[in-house]
Write a protein that holds these residues in place. Structure first.
Motif, mmCIF file in Angstrom:
data_model
loop_
_atom_site.group_PDB
_atom_site.id
_atom_site.type_symbol
_atom_site.label_atom_id
_atom_site.label_comp_id
_atom_site.label_asym_id
_atom_site.label_seq_id
_atom_site.Cartn_x
_atom_site.Cartn_y
_atom_site.Cartn_z
ATOM 1 N N LYS A 10 0.651 23.200 3.852
ATOM 2 C CA LYS A 10 1.052 24.007 5.014
ATOM 3 C C LYS A 10 2.446 24.592 4.843
ATOM 4 O O LYS A 10 2.774 25.609 5.429
ATOM 5 N N CYS A 11 3.282 23.926 4.074
ATOM 6 C CA CYS A 11 4.695 24.313 3.951
ATOM 7 C C CYS A 11 4.838 25.657 3.250
ATOM 8 O O CYS A 11 4.223 25.900 2.219
ATOM 9 N N LYS A 12 5.708 26.516 3.835
ATOM 10 C CA LYS A 12 5.995 27.829 3.247
ATOM 11 C C LYS A 12 7.379 27.877 2.604
ATOM 12 O O LYS A 12 7.858 28.944 2.226
ATOM 13 N N GLY A 13 8.044 26.740 2.564
ATOM 14 C CA GLY A 13 9.357 26.692 1.918
ATOM 15 C C GLY A 13 10.435 27.484 2.641
ATOM 16 O O GLY A 13 11.398 27.945 2.029
ATOM 17 N N CYS A 14 10.322 27.625 3.962
ATOM 18 C CA CYS A 14 11.251 28.473 4.722
ATOM 19 C C CYS A 14 12.655 27.884 4.818
ATOM 20 O O CYS A 14 13.592 28.599 5.168
ATOM 21 N N GLU A 15 12.764 26.590 4.587
ATOM 22 C CA GLU A 15 14.055 25.877 4.568
ATOM 23 C C GLU A 15 14.612 25.555 5.941
ATOM 24 O O GLU A 15 15.733 25.020 6.039
ATOM 25 N N PHE A 16 13.911 25.889 7.028
ATOM 26 C CA PHE A 16 14.450 25.583 8.359
ATOM 27 C C PHE A 16 14.758 24.093 8.493
ATOM 28 O O PHE A 16 15.803 23.706 9.012
ATOM 29 N N CYS A 17 13.843 23.257 8.035
ATOM 30 C CA CYS A 17 14.056 21.810 8.157
ATOM 31 C C CYS A 17 15.247 21.355 7.319
ATOM 32 O O CYS A 17 15.989 20.450 7.712
ATOM 33 N N MET A 18 15.452 22.006 6.196
ATOM 34 C CA MET A 18 16.550 21.621 5.295
ATOM 35 C C MET A 18 17.888 22.016 5.892
ATOM 36 O O MET A 18 18.862 21.268 5.840
ATOM 37 N N ILE A 19 17.926 23.213 6.479
ATOM 38 C CA ILE A 19 19.161 23.719 7.069
ATOM 39 C C ILE A 19 19.546 22.899 8.299
ATOM 40 O O ILE A 19 20.723 22.598 8.510
ATOM 41 N N MET A 57 11.649 22.141 14.249
ATOM 42 C CA MET A 57 11.988 23.417 13.627
ATOM 43 C C MET A 57 10.853 24.015 12.802
ATOM 44 O O MET A 57 10.832 25.222 12.571
ATOM 45 N N CYS A 58 9.952 23.205 12.338
ATOM 46 C CA CYS A 58 8.959 23.694 11.379
ATOM 47 C C CYS A 58 7.956 24.646 12.034
ATOM 48 O O CYS A 58 7.194 24.248 12.911
ATOM 49 N N PRO A 59 7.938 25.907 11.613
ATOM 50 C CA PRO A 59 7.011 26.876 12.209
ATOM 51 C C PRO A 59 5.565 26.676 11.768
ATOM 52 O O PRO A 59 4.648 27.276 12.332
ATOM 53 N N GLU A 60 5.364 25.858 10.757
ATOM 54 C CA GLU A 60 4.021 25.640 10.216
ATOM 55 C C GLU A 60 3.400 24.334 10.685
ATOM 56 O O GLU A 60 2.284 23.996 10.255
ATOM 57 N N ALA A 61 4.103 23.599 11.516
ATOM 58 C CA ALA A 61 3.627 22.277 11.973
ATOM 59 C C ALA A 61 3.207 21.407 10.792
ATOM 60 O O ALA A 61 2.173 20.752 10.812
ATOM 61 N N ALA A 62 4.060 21.432 9.769
ATOM 62 C CA ALA A 62 3.738 20.712 8.537
ATOM 63 C C ALA A 62 4.357 19.323 8.474
ATOM 64 O O ALA A 62 4.075 18.566 7.551
ATOM 65 N N ILE A 63 5.215 19.008 9.457
ATOM 66 C CA ILE A 63 6.021 17.784 9.369
ATOM 67 C C ILE A 63 5.537 16.719 10.338
ATOM 68 O O ILE A 63 5.225 16.997 11.491
ATOM 69 N N THR A 64 5.502 15.486 9.836
ATOM 70 C CA THR A 64 5.227 14.313 10.667
ATOM 71 C C THR A 64 6.373 13.333 10.477
ATOM 72 O O THR A 64 6.803 13.096 9.346
HETATM 73 S S1 SF4 Z 1 10.390 23.950 8.140
HETATM 74 FE FE1 SF4 Z 1 8.220 23.479 7.618
HETATM 75 S S2 SF4 Z 1 7.510 25.268 6.469
HETATM 76 FE FE2 SF4 Z 1 9.749 25.355 6.501
HETATM 77 S S3 SF4 Z 1 10.384 24.315 4.594
HETATM 78 FE FE3 SF4 Z 1 10.384 22.774 6.224
HETATM 79 S S4 SF4 Z 1 8.335 21.820 6.126
HETATM 80 FE FE4 SF4 Z 1 8.234 23.758 4.999
#
Ligand code: SF4
Ligand code: SF4
Length: 68
Positions: A10-19, A57-64
């Motif tokens: 699901k992750c698109k690598g947008c980096e929102f979670c990292m930032i 923050m994750c727009p893809e609902a990829a995080i638990t």
């Molecule tokens: S916010 Fe979600 S989609 Fe974006 S990098 Fe993180 S896990 Fe991936």
């Protein structure tokens, strides 16, 4: 220890979670998923406070977030 898991596909690598992670423990994997995105991974889970910001923050609902 709080564990954040990312659905790699699901992750698109947008980096929102990292930032936005206050502990800076969400990073980009050197591995890519089937669509070519470098997905997010959690490092140093012992530093995670389970604040849920990455999840929110994750727009893809990829995080638990699992609270241990
Ligand atoms: S916010 Fe979600 S989609 Fe974006 S990098 Fe993180 S896990 Fe991936
Ligand atoms: S729950 Fe909070 S501290 Fe843990 S990885 Fe996500 S943003 Fe960082």
């Amino acid at each position: 220890m709080n564990i954040v898991t990312v659905d790699n596909e699901k992750c698109k690598g947008c980096e929102f979670c990292m930032i936005k992670c206050p502990k800076k423990i969400m990073v980009k994997s050197s591995e890519t998923n089937s669509t070519g995105y470098n997905y997010a991974v959690q490092i140093e889970p012992e530093k995670c406070t389970a604040c849920g910001i990455c999840y929110t923050m994750c727009p893809e609902a990829a995080i638990t977030v699992s609270v241990k």
